[in-house]
Design an enzyme around this catalytic site. Structure first.
Site, PDB file in Angstrom:
ATOM      1  CG  ASP A  37      -6.110  -4.221   2.481  1.00 10.32           C
ATOM      2  OD1 ASP A  37      -5.563  -3.403   2.124  1.00 10.32           O
ATOM      3  OD2 ASP A  37      -5.643  -5.140   3.062  1.00 10.32           O
ATOM      4  CG  HIS A 244     -32.138  11.458  12.822  1.00 12.71           C
ATOM      5  ND1 HIS A 244     -31.427  12.372  12.543  1.00 12.71           N
ATOM      6  CD2 HIS A 244     -33.129  11.361  11.852  1.00 12.71           C
ATOM      7  CE1 HIS A 244     -32.143  13.131  11.609  1.00 12.71           C
ATOM      8  NE2 HIS A 244     -33.235  12.770  11.126  1.00 12.71           N
ATOM      9  CG  ASP A 261     -38.274   6.075   7.951  1.00 16.02           C
ATOM     10  OD1 ASP A 261     -38.227   5.699   6.856  1.00 16.02           O
ATOM     11  OD2 ASP A 261     -38.114   7.168   8.223  1.00 16.02           O
ATOM     12  CG  ASP A 272     -38.359   7.504   3.090  1.00 13.18           C
ATOM     13  OD1 ASP A 272     -38.372   7.019   4.157  1.00 13.18           O
ATOM     14  OD2 ASP A 272     -37.990   8.978   3.169  1.00 13.18           O
ATOM     15  CG  HIS A 355     -40.620  15.083  11.625  1.00 20.22           C
ATOM     16  ND1 HIS A 355     -41.552  14.771  10.568  1.00 20.22           N
ATOM     17  CD2 HIS A 355     -40.883  14.128  12.268  1.00 20.22           C
ATOM     18  CE1 HIS A 355     -42.470  13.868  10.725  1.00 20.22           C
ATOM     19  NE2 HIS A 355     -42.013  13.289  11.750  1.00 20.22           N
ATOM     20  CG  HIS A 359     -37.883  13.994   2.456  1.00 17.62           C
ATOM     21  ND1 HIS A 359     -37.598  12.990   1.175  1.00 17.62           N
ATOM     22  CD2 HIS A 359     -38.180  13.352   3.422  1.00 17.62           C
ATOM     23  CE1 HIS A 359     -37.550  11.838   1.838  1.00 17.62           C
ATOM     24  NE2 HIS A 359     -38.179  11.984   3.143  1.00 17.62           N
ATOM     25  CG  HIS A 366     -33.774  13.767   2.798  1.00 13.63           C
ATOM     26  ND1 HIS A 366     -33.344  14.243   4.064  1.00 13.63           N
ATOM     27  CD2 HIS A 366     -34.777  12.547   3.150  1.00 13.63           C
ATOM     28  CE1 HIS A 366     -33.873  13.619   4.958  1.00 13.63           C
ATOM     29  NE2 HIS A 366     -35.015  12.516   4.434  1.00 13.63           N
ATOM     30  CD  GLU A 409     -40.885  11.844   6.149  1.00 12.60           C
ATOM     31  OE1 GLU A 409     -40.467  11.245   7.013  1.00 12.60           O
ATOM     32  OE2 GLU A 409     -40.259  12.130   5.126  1.00 12.60           O
ATOM     33  CE1 TYR A 413     -41.837  10.241  15.409  1.00 10.96           C
ATOM     34  CE2 TYR A 413     -42.493  12.469  15.168  1.00 10.96           C
ATOM     35  CZ  TYR A 413     -42.408  11.105  14.531  1.00 10.96           C
ATOM     36  OH  TYR A 413     -42.295  11.119  13.160  1.00 10.96           O
ATOM     37  NE  ARG A 430     -40.880   8.759  10.090  1.00 11.08           N
ATOM     38  CZ  ARG A 430     -40.166   8.573  11.162  1.00 11.08           C
ATOM     39  NH1 ARG A 430     -40.407   9.276  12.322  1.00 11.08           N
ATOM     40  NH2 ARG A 430     -39.122   7.822  11.071  1.00 11.08           N
ATOM     41  CD  GLU A 432     -40.991   8.355   4.729  1.00 13.47           C
ATOM     42  OE1 GLU A 432     -40.405   7.803   5.938  1.00 13.47           O
ATOM     43  OE2 GLU A 432     -40.404   9.410   4.353  1.00 13.47           O
TER      44      GLU A 432
END
Ligand code: GLY
Ligand code: MN
Ligand code: MN
Length: 462
Positions: A37, A244, A261, A272, A355, A359, A366, A409, A413, A430, A432
């Site tokens: 529901d 992530h 992020d 972003d 990475h 993008h 993305h 970005e 790490y 990071r 970005e």
């Protein structure tokens, strides 16, 4: 919400691209149940919304090559509207959305075969909507079964994604304005989270990642953003080294960094932003050293972003600066890795930067769009990856054009490992920003939140 003429212009362009006797069929996104529901908040399909500005569920757009647009939408229904809210309905839709015709979605199966009959090409987005191919097959099958009665079944089917992706790749002035506003809202949210972190720690309060996420969400929503553009990452201390990671309940500690992020979605467009800041507002020496390096690499990437450059140029510029910095500060051992060229060739930097530098960004965080230059797709070369030994196919990267939007970005790490100086262990950084390509460079949409060390420290002092 843009004027309906903006969407009408996009549909007219689409009509030109599918040929005079083509027909394009674009459903919106299905509603998604979360559990019994209870649905996930509804979000229209990006292609459909790009062409209509219409955000109700259960709707389809049909555009024919002669420039005629038809909407199938939920019918007016007083009882359903009491439960679920207002519906535009097929009588008001043509006027409001600048369409030629609209019908109830209940008429789709009855009307589509007749609309397809006699067209020579059917266009729809391939592999994006579960069940769409079957639905279209059924309409085509119905036509084919009646060829003895004079129906004409289209001879070809085409993927609409390629056409719409190319259109969406270059952002028009309406899109750029919405993206700028989304970037401004998100920048304000980052500032709010930074200041909250420092203020709460100064007051001796316990700070957890979710406290900072709450500040982001509050700021997004209070400025009219409908959703976060993706799951917010609020990563305290070592959590920043999990690419992530999501905002969770980790403790935000004085002396450690926080990587956030997060970006809002506004009227269908994503922002972003990543910022990394000291939880209590003052960088330590090692944190600052790595931060300045990431920032320098981002500056190099920004300088490499302009019309005429390749999509990969900002990444290559980033890697050059990062790899040199890693050698200079001892993250990479010159005696083992060799020169800068060796570090790049052997991808030694990958241990700390794994990475890509950006993008496309737009309606989807993305965003759609080929990363390969369409006119050069046949120029394939191969290389052996230095780390995996895999054979990788290379095609010339996309040439940037004015109006394309991408993120920039870079990051570092540092997971603890043998030979990695301890002072850098567990630092994840990071930075970005979102950029629109211009002829002479790029415009950053997200710099209302600073990146400079002194400016971040100043705004966190209160
Ligand atoms: N937040 C998703 C990304 O940076 O790509
Ligand atoms: Mn990104
Ligand atoms: Mn991001």
């Amino acid at each position: 919400m843009n004027p309906s003429s903006v969407y009408a212009r996009r549909r007219a362009l689409l009509a030109q691209k599918i040929g005079a006797n083509g027909i394009a069929i674009i459903p919106t996104a299905p509603e998604q149940q979360r559990n019994r529901d209870s649905d996930f908040p509804y979000r229209a399909d990006s292609y459909f919304y790009y062409l209509t500005g219409f955000s109700e569920p259960q709707a389809w757009l049909v555009v024919t090559g002669d420039g005629h647009s038809t909407l199938f939408c939920q019918p007016k229904d007083m009882e359903r509207e009491i439960w679920d809210g207002y519906r535009l309905g097929s009588v008001a839709a043509p006027g409001q959305l600048a369409l030629e015709a609209a019908y109830s979605v209940a008429e789709l199966d009855a009307q589509l075969p007749a609309m397809i009959d006699g067209r020579d090409a059917v266009w729809y987005p391939f592999a994006t909507h579960k069940g769409l191919e079957t639905r279209i097959d059924n309409w085509l099958g119905g036509l084919r079964a009646r060829v003895r009665y004079g129906t004409l079944c289209p001879k070809s089917q085409h993927d609409l994604c390629g056409v719409l992706d190319e259109m969406r790749l270059v952002k028009d002035t309406f899109e750029q304005a919405t993206m700028l506003r989304a970037g401004q809202i998100s920048a304000g949210a980052h500032i709010r989270a930074m200041q909250t972190s420092a203020t709460m720690l100064r007051a001796g309060q316990e700070v957890r990642e979710y406290h900072l996420e709450a500040e982001l969400l509050h700021e997004f929503r209070r400025h009219g953003s409908q959703f976060p553009a993706y799951g917010s990452i609020v990563a305290a201390g070592a959590n920043a080294c999990v690419l992530h990671y999501r905002a969770d309940r980790g403790l935000v500690r004085k002396g450690e960094l926080v990587l956030i992020d997060a970006g809002c979605e506004l009227d269908g467009y994503a922002s972003d932003i990543t910022r990394t800041f000291p939880a209590d507002g003052v960088f330590t020496g090692p944190q600052r050293m790595l931060y300045e390096l990431v920032l320098a690499s981002q500056e190099a990437a920004i300088a490499a972003t302009r019309a005429g450059a390749r999509f990969t140029d900002p990444h290559d510029a980033t890697v050059k600066v990062l790899a040199q910095g890693m050698l200079d500060i001892g993250l990479l051992d010159k005696n083992k890795v060799g020169s800068l060229d060796d570090a790049i060739e052997n991808r030694a930097y990958f241990q700390f930067y794994m990475h890509r530098t950006g993008h496309w960004i737009g309606m989807d965080v993305h965003d759609c769009g080929d990363y390969t230059e369409p006119g050069e797709i046949g120029q394939v070369s191969t290389r052996k990856d230095a780390l995996t030994g895999e054979t990788i196919k290379n095609r010339p990267a996309r040439i940037l054009r004015s109006g394309m939007a991408l993120t920039i970005e870079p990051g570092i790490y540092v997971r603890p490992a043998d030979g990695v100086p301890e002072q850098f262990h567990n630092i994840g950084i990071r930075i970005e920003d979102d950029a629109i390509v211009t002829d002479s460079g790029c415009t950053l949409l997200t710099r209302d939140v600073p990146v400079d060390v002194a400016e971040i420290e100043a705004l966190m002092r209160g």
